[in-house]
Design a protein around this motif. Structure first.
Motif, PDB file in Angstrom:
ATOM      1  N   ASN A  11     -61.353  19.032  56.174  1.00 49.21           N
ATOM      2  CA  ASN A  11     -61.921  20.071  55.313  1.00 49.21           C
ATOM      3  C   ASN A  11     -62.041  21.401  56.047  1.00 49.21           C
ATOM      4  O   ASN A  11     -62.471  21.433  57.211  1.00 49.21           O
ATOM      5  N   HIS A  58     -71.510  19.058  59.123  1.00 46.70           N
ATOM      6  CA  HIS A  58     -71.976  17.835  59.786  1.00 46.70           C
ATOM      7  C   HIS A  58     -70.894  17.320  60.722  1.00 46.70           C
ATOM      8  O   HIS A  58     -69.779  17.844  60.750  1.00 46.70           O
ATOM      9  N   ASP A  84     -63.733  14.729  59.759  1.00 51.22           N
ATOM     10  CA  ASP A  84     -63.014  15.548  58.774  1.00 51.22           C
ATOM     11  C   ASP A  84     -63.675  16.916  58.571  1.00 51.22           C
ATOM     12  O   ASP A  84     -63.194  17.740  57.793  1.00 51.22           O
ATOM     13  N   HIS A  85     -64.778  17.180  59.290  1.00 50.73           N
ATOM     14  CA  HIS A  85     -65.449  18.485  59.207  1.00 50.73           C
ATOM     15  C   HIS A  85     -65.511  19.202  60.557  1.00 50.73           C
ATOM     16  O   HIS A  85     -65.395  20.411  60.619  1.00 50.73           O
ATOM     17  N   ASP A 133     -69.822  16.096  50.485  1.00 43.85           N
ATOM     18  CA  ASP A 133     -70.427  15.100  51.354  1.00 43.85           C
ATOM     19  C   ASP A 133     -71.913  14.903  51.078  1.00 43.85           C
ATOM     20  O   ASP A 133     -72.772  15.246  51.901  1.00 43.85           O
ATOM     21  N   HIS A 147     -70.892   9.523  49.102  1.00 44.34           N
ATOM     22  CA  HIS A 147     -70.134  10.630  48.503  1.00 44.34           C
ATOM     23  C   HIS A 147     -70.362  10.706  47.003  1.00 44.34           C
ATOM     24  O   HIS A 147     -70.655   9.702  46.346  1.00 44.34           O
ATOM     25  N   HIS A 172     -62.934  17.551  47.949  1.00 40.38           N
ATOM     26  CA  HIS A 172     -63.165  16.288  48.666  1.00 40.38           C
ATOM     27  C   HIS A 172     -62.826  15.076  47.796  1.00 40.38           C
ATOM     28  O   HIS A 172     -63.532  14.057  47.817  1.00 40.38           O
TER      29      HIS A 172
HETATM   30 ZN   LIG Z   1     -66.118  14.707  54.497  1.00 41.64          ZN
END
Ligand SMILES: [Zn+2]
Ligand SMILES: [Zn+2]
Length: 258
Positions: free
Chosen positions: A14, A61, A65-66, A145, A193, A218
């Motif tokens: 992301n 966070h 993926d972040h 998220d 999620h 997402h």
């Molecule tokens: Zn994520």
């Protein structure tokens, strides 16, 4: 004026660009950095920018993926990196060479033409924060998220005209899909999620507080489809499905005005 653009969205990575312009002042924030640095540079070029044009990074966070290439990018470009103390702790207090800025729920961050307000969300990370931001005129929310939408989340997003909103899964596809049971329980749980139906419910609640434009983000590649996310949001907002933007996993979305 605020414009924004997803550079990629989903469990493969992301990153979202937010750009505010006020008179001669332009501020560019990168929200999350979950791409490999080469891909991020390419995606920025695709958006007509270079990493040197960025002013700051905000990390929501610690999930891979972040966080992605945040540290390499920050050190290479000497960019301040905002994240919660809990996120930094979860990263084993990784050194950011003086560039780390600790963010906290409800504490506004002044970045020049852009003011950012982070807020806490329920997700299975140490201290996850999502955000809303304004140039003093337009207001944009970023919300991915989270396992469920809380009153705290809704109060922070009231007044946003535009929202990048997690539509992670369709509940039926998740239940009947290929994930092992523990992953189904994690993704669909209170700190996992957001389902299309929960996203749609939040969008409808926020429409009464000024929400006009939603970008679905997402999306799970296995447990959702763009058509299902569009249909859920369009039904909630009373518009046509093709009016709903979907941030693509690999390519994000075009520039949109908040
Ligand atoms: Zn994520
Ligand atoms: Zn996460």
């Amino acid at each position: 004026m605020i414009r924004f653009r997803s550079l990629g969205s989903g469990s493969s990575g992301n990153a979202t660009l937010v750009e505010a312009t006020s008179g001669t002042l332009t501020t560019r924030l990168l929200v999350d950095c979950g791409l490999r640095i080469r891909r991020l540079d390419q995606a920025l070029a695709g958006a007509g920018l270079a990493a040197a044009d960025l002013d700051a990074i905000f990390i929501t966070h610690e999930h891979a993926d972040h966080i992605g290439c945040a540290r390499s990018l920050a050190l290479r470009e000497r960019l301040p990196v905002h994240m919660s103390a809990g996120t930094h702790a979860a990263l084993r207090e990784q050194a950011f060479d003086g560039l780390l800025r600790i963010a906290a729920d409800g504490q506004a961050i002044d970045l020049g033409a852009l003011q950012v307000v982070p807020f806490a969300v329920p997700h299975d990370a140490r201290e996850p924060l999502q955000l809303h931001c304004t140039d003093g005129d337009a207001r944009l929310g970023v919300l991915t998220d989270l396992g469920h939408v809380t009153a705290h989340v809704l109060s922070h997003l009231a007044g946003c005209g535009s929202l990048l909103l997690e539509c992670n899964h369709d509940e039926t596809l998740l239940a009947e899909g290929p994930y092992p049971w523990f992953l189904k329980r994690r993704v669909g749980g209170d700190r996992g999620h957001l389902a299309n139906s929960a996203a749609a419910e939040a969008a409808r609640a926020l429409q009464a507080h000024g929400l006009q434009q939603v970008v679905a983000a997402h999306l799970s590649l296995k447990n959702n489809t763009p058509a299902l996310a569009r249909a859920a949001l369009a039904q909630a907002l009373g518009g046509a499905p093709h009016d709903i933007h979907v941030a693509d996993a690999a390519s994000g979305c075009p520039w949109l005005r908040a």
